[in-house]
Design a protein around this motif. Structure first.
Motif, PDB file in Angstrom:
ATOM      1  N   ALA A  15       0.896  -1.365  -0.089  1.00 23.40           N
ATOM      2  CA  ALA A  15       0.012  -0.076   0.051  1.00 23.40           C
ATOM      3  C   ALA A  15       0.953   1.307  -0.035  1.00 23.40           C
ATOM      4  N   THR A  16       1.852   1.485   0.781  1.00 25.94           N
ATOM      5  CA  THR A  16       2.735   2.583   0.864  1.00 25.94           C
ATOM      6  C   THR A  16       3.377   2.689  -0.400  1.00 25.94           C
ATOM      7  N   TYR A  17       3.787   1.756  -1.027  1.00 28.10           N
ATOM      8  CA  TYR A  17       4.586   1.679  -2.462  1.00 28.10           C
ATOM      9  C   TYR A  17       3.371   2.057  -3.507  1.00 28.10           C
ATOM     10  N   TRP A  18       2.480   1.846  -3.459  1.00 31.11           N
ATOM     11  CA  TRP A  18       1.399   2.436  -4.050  1.00 31.11           C
ATOM     12  C   TRP A  18       1.138   3.845  -4.154  1.00 31.11           C
ATOM     13  N   GLU A  19       1.103   4.238  -2.999  1.00 28.69           N
ATOM     14  CA  GLU A  19       1.254   5.603  -2.767  1.00 28.69           C
ATOM     15  C   GLU A  19       2.041   6.563  -3.318  1.00 28.69           C
ATOM     16  N   HIS A  20       3.443   6.001  -2.902  1.00 28.70           N
ATOM     17  CA  HIS A  20       4.560   6.561  -3.594  1.00 28.70           C
ATOM     18  C   HIS A  20       4.450   6.505  -5.258  1.00 28.70           C
ATOM     19  N   ASP A  36      -4.260   4.201 -14.207  1.00 25.04           N
ATOM     20  CA  ASP A  36      -5.248   3.519 -13.201  1.00 25.04           C
ATOM     21  C   ASP A  36      -4.045   2.194 -12.867  1.00 25.04           C
ATOM     22  N   ILE A  37      -3.795   2.003 -11.488  1.00 20.77           N
ATOM     23  CA  ILE A  37      -2.958   0.854 -11.254  1.00 20.77           C
ATOM     24  C   ILE A  37      -3.568  -0.176 -10.954  1.00 20.77           C
ATOM     25  N   HIS A  38      -2.909  -1.257 -11.522  1.00 17.50           N
ATOM     26  CA  HIS A  38      -3.382  -2.398 -11.046  1.00 17.50           C
ATOM     27  C   HIS A  38      -2.317  -3.552 -10.633  1.00 17.50           C
ATOM     28  N   GLY A  39      -2.600  -4.356  -9.459  1.00 15.25           N
ATOM     29  CA  GLY A  39      -1.466  -5.262  -9.130  1.00 15.25           C
ATOM     30  C   GLY A  39      -1.856  -6.791  -9.535  1.00 15.25           C
TER      31      GLY A  39
END
Length: 257
Positions: A15-20, A36-39
């Motif tokens: 989650a923190t990586y996605w925020e950065h 849009d980010i998808h994991g």
């Protein structure tokens, strides 16, 4: 313009990586562009070719989904670019690989490039990439840290750990620069985003490149050029498009058993 960004880290574990990452993407994209980010779950937590191929399969399926949902391009936000050529063979929208885009752009920043990856098990894979992209004369060295991908995620939100990873990275990059490397590339989206917080990060005068904005800008350019010329990837050689029934079979039988 609407871009699907395919991370190989899922939100639950990063989650923190996605925020950065989101901050990097917002800073890079042009007005009118949405990303849009998808994991991928389970995420790419262990450095091994088997994991690369498992993630590549899901990525290719998501590229097909992205085109069907109306996205204009896909950015594969994973430096190893596993499945990149196969993805281009199943859709008509641009598919940009983080590793390929970064290396090609860095050829304009310096004559000799070096990569510092996060784990020695990635080194053979990187050399295969370098050869595939025809860059053996330009990418002159690959060094490595000794982290699993998931371990570096722990440095996000922890300034001391981030600085520790940076120092370890710089120590691996320094011998490359001494040998004549002009540009240093972190071998992964995770370290790229981590190091983005360090303004004018360089090792002995050689810039340390964040490839995330490069990949986004290249995706925007690919979409614009396609709109302008009508042209896309070649449909000979590596990118011959798979027949519709083969694509459906790929999607319908994910286990391959």
């Amino acid at each position: 313009m609407k871009i699907w960004y395919q991370s190989y880290v899922d939100y639950e574990n990063g989650a923190t990586y996605w925020e950065h990452l989101r901050e990097n993407l917002n800073a890079a994209m042009s007005p009118g562009t949405t990303v849009d980010i998808h994991g991928i779950t389970p995420y790419d937590s262990y450095a091994h070719p088997l994991v690369e191929f498992r993630c590549a399969r899901e990525m290719i399926a998501n590229v097909i989904r992205a085109e069907r949902e109306g996205y204009d391009a896909v950015v594969v936000g994973h430096f190893q670019d596993a499945g990149l050529y196969e993805a281009r063979s199943v859709v008509d929208i641009p598919v940009i690989g983080l590793g390929e885009a970064t290396m090609l752009w860095c050829c304009q920043l310096g004559q000799r490039l070096g990569i510092v990856t996060i784990n020695p098990r990635f080194i053979p894979w990187f050399h295969q990439q370098i050869g595939k992209y025809g860059l053996r004369d330009r990418v002159a060295g690959v060094h490595s840290l000794k982290f699993e991908p998931g371990q570096i995620l722990g440095a996000y939100g922890d300034a001391d750990k981030a600085l520790e990873v940076k120092d370890l990275f710089d120590k691996q990059a320094a011998p490359l620069v001494e040998q004549g490397i002009d540009v240093v590339i972190p071998g992964g989206g995770i370290p790229m985003v981590l190091f983005a917080q360090f303004q004018n990060h360089n090792v002995g005068g050689a810039p340390v490149i964040n490839g995330i904005p490069i990949a986004i800008k290249m995706a925007e350019m690919a979409v614009s050029l396609k709109q302008l010329t009508g042209q896309s990837v070649s449909r000979t050689g590596d990118y011959v498009k798979a027949p519709p029934e083969v694509i459906e079979e790929f999607l319908t039988h994910p286990k391959g058993l």
